[in-house]
Structures are given as structure tokens and as C-alpha cells.
Design an enzyme around this catalytic site. Structure first.
Site, mmCIF file in Angstrom:
data_model
loop_
_atom_site.group_PDB
_atom_site.id
_atom_site.type_symbol
_atom_site.label_atom_id
_atom_site.label_comp_id
_atom_site.label_asym_id
_atom_site.label_seq_id
_atom_site.Cartn_x
_atom_site.Cartn_y
_atom_site.Cartn_z
ATOM 1 N N ASN A 264 0.828 -1.209 0.000
ATOM 2 C CA ASN A 264 0.000 0.000 0.000
ATOM 3 C C ASN A 264 0.863 1.260 0.000
ATOM 4 O O ASN A 264 0.598 2.225 -0.736
ATOM 5 C CB ASN A 264 -0.903 0.019 1.237
ATOM 6 C CG ASN A 264 -2.060 -0.955 1.158
ATOM 7 O OD1 ASN A 264 -2.348 -1.509 0.094
ATOM 8 N ND2 ASN A 264 -2.716 -1.180 2.281
ATOM 9 N N ARG B 126 -10.335 -4.226 -14.502
ATOM 10 C CA ARG B 126 -9.233 -5.111 -14.129
ATOM 11 C C ARG B 126 -9.751 -6.540 -14.202
ATOM 12 O O ARG B 126 -10.870 -6.828 -13.780
ATOM 13 C CB ARG B 126 -8.747 -4.856 -12.694
ATOM 14 C CG ARG B 126 -8.271 -3.445 -12.416
ATOM 15 C CD ARG B 126 -7.706 -3.364 -10.996
ATOM 16 N NE ARG B 126 -7.620 -1.992 -10.516
ATOM 17 C CZ ARG B 126 -6.609 -1.171 -10.753
ATOM 18 N NH1 ARG B 126 -5.606 -1.596 -11.490
ATOM 19 N NH2 ARG B 126 -6.589 0.047 -10.276
ATOM 20 N N HIS C 90 -15.038 3.118 -15.219
ATOM 21 C CA HIS C 90 -14.859 2.334 -14.002
ATOM 22 C C HIS C 90 -16.104 1.531 -13.655
ATOM 23 O O HIS C 90 -16.067 0.686 -12.756
ATOM 24 C CB HIS C 90 -14.500 3.289 -12.841
ATOM 25 C CG HIS C 90 -14.082 2.607 -11.582
ATOM 26 N ND1 HIS C 90 -14.847 2.603 -10.442
ATOM 27 C CD2 HIS C 90 -12.962 1.890 -11.275
ATOM 28 C CE1 HIS C 90 -14.237 1.934 -9.485
ATOM 29 N NE2 HIS C 90 -13.090 1.490 -9.959
ATOM 30 N N TYR D 35 -12.200 -9.918 -2.217
ATOM 31 C CA TYR D 35 -12.895 -8.654 -1.983
ATOM 32 C C TYR D 35 -14.374 -8.934 -1.703
ATOM 33 O O TYR D 35 -14.972 -9.822 -2.307
ATOM 34 C CB TYR D 35 -12.821 -7.739 -3.213
ATOM 35 C CG TYR D 35 -11.458 -7.201 -3.575
ATOM 36 C CD1 TYR D 35 -10.290 -7.669 -2.974
ATOM 37 C CD2 TYR D 35 -11.330 -6.215 -4.544
ATOM 38 C CE1 TYR D 35 -9.047 -7.167 -3.327
ATOM 39 C CE2 TYR D 35 -10.082 -5.705 -4.904
ATOM 40 C CZ TYR D 35 -8.954 -6.193 -4.293
ATOM 41 O OH TYR D 35 -7.721 -5.695 -4.646
ATOM 42 N N ARG E 265 -13.735 2.129 4.363
ATOM 43 C CA ARG E 265 -12.521 1.340 4.573
ATOM 44 C C ARG E 265 -11.273 2.203 4.581
ATOM 45 O O ARG E 265 -10.366 1.975 5.367
ATOM 46 C CB ARG E 265 -12.401 0.269 3.485
ATOM 47 C CG ARG E 265 -11.061 -0.463 3.482
ATOM 48 C CD ARG E 265 -11.042 -1.590 2.470
ATOM 49 N NE ARG E 265 -11.344 -1.149 1.119
ATOM 50 C CZ ARG E 265 -10.439 -0.658 0.260
ATOM 51 N NH1 ARG E 265 -9.189 -0.518 0.640
ATOM 52 N NH2 ARG E 265 -10.797 -0.302 -0.960
#
Length: 746
Positions: free
Chosen positions: A81, A418, A478, A511, A607
Site C-alpha cells: 500500500n 481489471r 470504471h 474482496y 474502509r
């Protein structure tokens, strides 16, 4: 078919972008509302908020109640990250400083103030992360017989075996680069691990610098132990890092020289990409050129072994052009993403218990003995999917595979942001095109750090006859959309999937995401219009069950927030429940502040980044913000409101809550610079389930981090008696495991 931009097309697209900008500038509701001014210091800085998010990741690595290899994995996630944060966010901030763009942030900080605050917090966090890993995680792993060893700790037979491995497999790959009048200082690629070596010529007595790059196409951890004939239940898993192995054999690279000092270092560069799309005749080629330039971005962070001498430290900093604030001195090993490699160890006792997703109950209910019929299940009812608890492979993946194989399917339209390697989604689209179906794939080749993969997918799809386009110039696509057109007895029927996550079978296991499968004609019409807008020219398209950014997501959400505000002022029940990755957009936050002032109860599960200040008297005392991190990465977005807008097209009057799911977070990039889609949920039981899901995550009996008015996060993981609080992800795992439905290997 590659999308090219002719001059007339460019003019039209420029006008579209201008229209988008003009519309998004008008962010506030047009109704007259006489408000008192809100405080100027009502926003937190987004970059500092992100660092606080990564601090929560580090707290999971420090949580001794978690399985040992999972703690090591969280430590690796922290490092990964932080790398991306420097490569993109810090790099962008430094670029603004260098270019003289000194526009203050919404929090009132200048770029230089932000940079100083980030530097101070990043140094503290990275130092804590490195020392905790060295002083706690590695010793705790050693207690479980997973050991990182130094060369001096190896037995003579182990050293002999590894020296043989080095000579055969490593030495031929290494290339020492000297620095002298004939050899300039070598280029150091971003993210690579290197050794800085000072050697002395025993004849001349002169000291020289050399650089050795650690191969990045080989594992960082070299096994010391041969477990082939061992009892693995009692075996030691010993490793030595590749850089340690190379350090121990430097004399093979510099024969006849005296090794005076050799230390590891690592450079981070600006790896963000900026493509002038409206000037690019071919976006694909422009992106490929920019990817080549990425490797040569300016340096933004230098990580050094803390044992490096002042002389060698200064030499590296000077040659690489970094300031003292950009130097991070850390204990070895550097680049703790190496801990990801420990996940391959076969020690299930040190990992989360295995979880096997199950087929969604509505899909499983119509399975025949021969094959499941996704289309039949969708015709019966809208299907709400919740991954990873609902199997992705037997829902979304099966939906597209069935569409590709079904002779009644005439067309498939798909967005791809993705996806995974060897993607079954790509294979299904290729199969459909090969079978003669009309297939459109909107591939977002600007998906950060997936650009090269997506270019490869685009070319593979083109070769199969798929119509490949790259969306609207100036905007990233997106949204997560799939549209299947099928010939049936009553005519054409459109089957749709709208989701919150990528069409990626790998991340669908890691996820938490939501998706809706539906054949509602209203949604079919909406998706047809949206795909036409993305692949052609339809800037004035209107939608009924969708909110679409950059045109209507912000305005639609603010309108619903203000509806709750009006209800509260009228003495009616009013509440808002939001679950997102990040909340930064100032216009939306201001609308939430106004609603809170009116008495609306607002719960937010986030988050990552939160620029909103909760619990501030007179401004946000009715807003609570909780953060959930855990086994799965919380990725779904939910927007729920107590009061419905009213009837939908083709439906009767509605009352009660209104719930939306989709791809958009409350950030500028999502609301202004991306094509995003939210879909309204209409089935009462699905509305209830989503509201209960947010309530579970917000419940004080659920383990979470509670955001304080000063921006700090307090972890609540045990009750007043020390009993662990509920893990909401484990609750959902148990609920799905108890289903009387066969489990599926997702």
C-alpha cells in the site's frame, strides 16, 4: 477493431468533455436553501487520512489473535500500500510543488504543508512497521519454525549447498555496474532492490562505488531446508533472502578487490501516468509510450539499510537526487513485500480456516441435473450477489460462459477495468466472438498499474473479432456492467449484470462486492443507452434505474441526502446509511453535515479515506463513521436512504427505504473523472438485506474502528469483559456455510 480519433471525432469528444465539466461544476442543489456557513476547518486532509487507513492495516499485522501467516500477510499489504501511495499520491504532490501549482487542499493545507505532514507521518509509520516486523513478526514466525536466516547462522553443509545454488542459478544473472570516469552512475529502476558496494583496489588503494541489482525475476526467499524427505509437521522452513545470499558471495563479483561496505537500498519513482488523450491519434499506442516513460519517473523515496555509513548514504542521496526528507533508513530486510512469499508455505494451522463459497441460492434453485440455467434463474427474480460468500464462478462467470455458448444469444457487451491472468471472462468473450456473436468489450487501459495487462487483453480480444473500444476520452470507465441480448419466443430479452467489483475471478475471492443480475426491461434499456454512450455518441442519454457519473451520481446522492434533511425538518423518520471505500467529495460531505444539523441519523462504513469529521457538536453530532478491515477487503458500495423517491418506470408506487449499489465512491475522481454506475435495488427483501448488512457493520457489538472527531481511529475488538466482538465477515461466512446448497470451489 481499434478505436481511432479523427479530427471531427476529436471535436465532438472535446465538446462532450466540456459539457461534463460544465455540469459537474454545478455541484449543489438548485433549490433555495438559506444555510449558515459551515466551519472552514470542516475537512480532514485526504493524504493524512489515507496514512491513517494504512495504520489500521498495520494494527492487523500487530494483532496477536490473528493466525501468524495472516499477520505476516498484513505486514506485506502495508508495504505494498505504501509503495503505491508514494508512486502516485506523493509523486503527484511533488509534481504540483515543482510546477508551482500551490492551490490549497480542501483541508486548507498548501502542497508544501501536505508534503511535510506526509513525510513526518510516513517516516513514523514505516519505521514502526519495519521494527515491529523485525522485533515481533519474524521472532513469532520463528516460534512456528518459519525462520529467516543470515549466512552466519547456516551450518557448513547448508552454506555449501546454497553456494552451489548461487554459482549455478544466481551468479550468471548478476551484473555489477561500476562507477568511474568511464562508467556514469547507473540508472536505478523504481521498486528494484539493489546493493550499494564500496570496493578498494589493493594496488592503487582507491575506493570505487558499484551497484548490484538483485534479480526481480527470481524469488526473494531462497529455501535453506530441503523438505522433500522431511516430516513436514515438524519441519523447519528456513529461508535466506536473495540479497543476503548475494552479499555473502560478493567476492565472486569483484575478484581481487577488497569489499569495504555493501548495503541494500531501494528507490521509489513517480509511476503515475499522464496521457494527453485528445491529442493521441491512437490511445493504445500513446499508453504504450507512456508506460515506457514510467520507468524513468523522478525519484520520490530512497530506502536505505540503517547500517549504511554516512558517506555511502550521502553518495546515494546525491547521485539519485533525493532530499534528506525523502531518505528512509530502515532495518534489513528492505521491501517487506517479501513476506507475501511466506503465504506459499503449507501451514494451514497458521492461516484463516478455509472458506469455500457457495452457489447463490436463487441460481442453485433452478439447477438441473445436467447444468445450471442462469437465464432461467434471472427470469424468475432479480438476483443479488454478495461475493466472496456467493461464488463468482457459478454466478457472474457462469452467466458470461452460458451467454457465449448459447446459440440464442445475439450480442454481449462488457466493461473490463481489471481482470485476472488466464481470465475466464476474456475466454468467454473470445468464444462468443468466434461463434459469430456481436461482442463489444470496453477495456479501460488506463486502470492504474494494470495498463500493460489491459493492453494485452485488448489485443487478444481484437484478434478474436471482438469490437474493442476505450470509452470516452478524458474519463476512465470504471463502471462494472455486462449486457447480454438473447432471442426468445416473445422477442429480444436483455440480461444485465451491474456490480461494485471488477470482473476478476481472483479478487472476487478476496474482496467483498455486490452485484445484481436482472432482466428488468428498464435496466436493459438503461444499459443499452449507457453502452451506446460509451462506444458511440450519445451524450444526452437519460436513465431510470441508474445514476451515472460524471452526470448524475453526485447530484442524485445530494438530492437524496436533502430529501432526508427535509423529512427530518418535517418531523418524519430520516436516516442515511452509506458504505464506501472512501469519502472525500466536499459537496457531498457538506450535504451530510446539513442533514446531520437537521437531525438525520447518518451511519457511514468506510474502509480507506474519510475527509468528513464525525461527531462534531453543532455540525456532525448525528454522524457516525466506522471502518472495517479484515480477512476480505471491503470493496462494495451501498447508498441507503429512509425515504423513497417514489415509483419507478414500469412499477407501482413505492414507499419506504431506497437503496443503491454500484462502482462509485464519494471521491472527485469517481464523480468527475470516471464513468460510474449505481443501480437502484427494487426487491423489498434485497433492500432489507442490504440495510441489515450496513447495520451489522455499524453495530457496537461488531469489531471495527470508530472514527473520532479529531480524525483518530479507536479500535473496538473486545467488549468491557475482554470478550472478542463479532467479526462481521465471519458471520457472513457462517451464514453461507450453513446453506443447504452444495459448496463450489470458486
Amino acid at each position: 477493431m481499434v478505436q481511432k480519433f479523427t479530427e471531427p471525432a476529436k471535436a465532438i469528444l472535446r465538446s462532450q468533455i466540456a459539457e461534463h465539466i460544465a455540469e459537474t461544476e454545478n455541484k449543489q442543489d438548485t433549490r433555495s436553501r438559506n444555510y449558515e456557513p459551515l466551519p472552514k476547518d470542516r475537512f480532514f486532509d485526504r493524504e493524512i487520512s489515507w496514512l491513517k487507513f494504512n495504520k489500521r492495516v498495520l494494527e492487523l499485522a500487530e494483532d496477536t489473535t490473528l493466525p501468524m501467516l495472516e499477520r505476516a500477510n498484513f505486514a506485506a499489504i502495508f508495504a505494498s500500500n505504501l509503495d503505491e501511495f508514494f508512486m502516485v499520491r506523493v509523486a503527484g504532490l511533488k509534481r504540483r510543488i515543482d510546477s508551482g501549482i500551490a492551490v490549497p487542499s480542501a483541508a486548507g493545507m498548501s502542497p508544501r504543508q501536505q508534503f511535510r505532514a506526509i513525510s513526518e507521518e510516513a517516516h513514523r509509520l514505516q519505521d514502526e512497521h519495519a521494527h515491529y516486523t523485525i522485533e515481533h513478526i519474524l521472532p513469532d514466525l520463528a516460534k512456528e519454525r518459519i525462520v529467516l536466516l543470515n549466512w552466519s547462522q547456516l551450518t557448513l553443509p547448508e552454506q555449501e549447498r546454497l553456494s552451489k545454488f548461487y554459482r549455478a542459478q544466481v551468479f550468471p544473472v548478476l551484473t555489477p555496474l561500476a562507477v568511474d570516469p568511464a562508467h556514469p552512475f547507473p540508472y536505478i529502476s523504481g521498486g528494484s532492490l539493489n546493493l550499494a558496494v564500496l570496493v578498494e583496489n589493493p594496488v592503487s588503494g582507491k575506493t570505487h562505488f558499484a551497484r548490484v541489482k538483485i534479480p526481480d525475476n527470481m524469488p526473494r526467499l531462497v529455501p535453506v531446508d530441503d523438505l522433500t524427505h522431511e516430516d513436514e509437521s515438524h519441519a523447519r522452513y528456513g529461508f535466506i533472502t536473495m540479497e543476503n545470499l548475494v552479499l555473502s558471495h560478493l567476492d565472486s563479483l569483484f575478484p581481487g578487490m577488497i569489499i569495504k561496505e555493501a548495503r541494500a537500498f531501494r528507490l521509489t519513482r513517480n509511476e503515475d501516468i499522464d496521457v494527453e488523450e485528445d491529442d493521441a491519434e491512437n490511445l493504445l499506442n500513446a499508453m504504450e509510450r507512456e508506460l515506457l516513460r514510467r520507468r524513468f519517473g523522478p525519484p520520490i523515496r530512497l530506502e536505505l539499510s540503517d547500517a549504511t555509513s554516512p558517506f555511502l548514504s550521502q553518495l546515494l542521496a546525491t547521485q539519485l537526487g533525493v532530499t534528506p526528507d525523502e531518505v528512509y533508513r530502515l532495518p534489513a530486510p528492505l521491501d517487506l513485500k517479501v513476506l507475501f512469499e511466506l503465504g506459499k508455505i503449507d501451514r494451514p494451522d497458521l492461516k484463516y480456516p478455509p472458506f469455500i463459497p457457495t452457489t447463490n441460492r436463487q441460481i442453485a434453485a433452478v439447477e438441473s441435473s445436467q447444468a445450471q440455467d442462469i437465464f432461467a434463474a434471472i427470469r424468475e427474480h432479480d438476483i443479488l450477489l454478495h461475493h466472496p460468500y456467493d461464488s463468482f464462478s457459478t454466478s457472474v462467470q457462469a452467466f458470461l460462459a452460458q451467454a457465449a455458448a448459447d446459440p440464442k444469444v445475439l450480442a454481449i457487451k462488457q466493461t473490463l477495468y481489471r481482470t485476472s491472468g488466464n481470465s475466464p471472462i476474456i475466454d468467454a468473450l473470445v468464444d462468443a466472438a468466434t461463434a459469430g456473436k456481436q461482442v463489444l468489450a470496453l477495456v479501460e487501459i488506463k486502470a492504474r498499474f494494470d495498463e500493460e495487462n489491459n493492453i494485452a487483453w485488448a489485443r487478444k480480444l481484437e484478434r478474436a473479432g471482438v469490437h474493442v473500444v476505450y470509452g470516452i476520452v478524458g474519463l476512465k470507465t470504471h463502471c462494472k456492467l455486462s449486457l447480454v441480448v438473447r432471442q426468445e419466443d416473445g422477442g429480444l430479452r436483455r440480461y444485465c449484470h451491474v456490480g461494485t467489483g471488477n470482473y476478476n475471478p481472483k479478487t472476487a475471492r478476496l474482496y467483498t462486492d455486490l452485484g445484481l443480475l436482472t432482466c428488468d426491461p428498464v435496466v436493459g434499456q438503461d444499459l443499452t443507452r449507457l453502452f451506446n454512450q460509451l462506444s458511440g455518441y450519445a451524450p444526452k442519454s437519460s436513465f431510470h434505474r441508474l445514476l451515472v457519473a460524471p452526470r448524475t451520481v453526485r447530484s442524485g446522492i445530494i438530492e437524496r441526502i436533502q430529501r432526508e434533511e427535509d423529512a427530518a425538518r418535517a418531523g418524519k423518520e430520516a436516516w442515511i446509511k452509506i458504505k464506501v471505500n472512501s469519502i472525500v467529495d466536499e459537496a457531498t460531505i457538506d450535504a451530510l453535515y446539513r442533514a446531520s444539523q437537521a437531525g438525520v441519523k447518518i451511519d457511514i462504513v468506510e474502509r480507506g479515506i474519510c475527509a468528513l469529521k464525525p461527531g462534531v457538536p453543532g455540525m456532525s453530532e448525528n454522524i457516525r463513521v466506522h471502518s472495517i478491515l479484515g480477512r476480505f477487503l471491503e470493496h462494495s458500495r451501498i447508498y441507503a436512504f429512509a425515504n423513497s423517491q417514489g415509483p419507478q418506470i414500469g412499477e407501482g408506487p413505492q414507499s419506504g427505504p431506497e437503496v443503491w449499489i454500484g462502482s462509485a465512491d464519494l471521491m472527485h475522481r469517481n464523480l468527475d473523472r470516471r464513468v460510474e454506475a449505481l443501480i437502484r435495488i427494487t426487491q423489498p427483501e434485497q433492500i432489507e438485506a442490504l440495510i441489515k448488512y450496513v447495520d451489522l457493520q455499524m453495530d457496537d457489538s461488531t469489531s471495527s474502528w470508530h472514527m473520532q472527531p479529531d480524525g483518530t481511529y479507536v479500535r473496538h475488538s473486545v467488549d468491557e469483559n475482554g470478550k472478542p466482538l463479532i467479526d462481521c465477515q465471519e458471520v457472513l461466512i457462517r451464514q453461507h456455510t450453513r446453506r443447504p446448497i452444495r459448496a463450489i470451489n470458486n
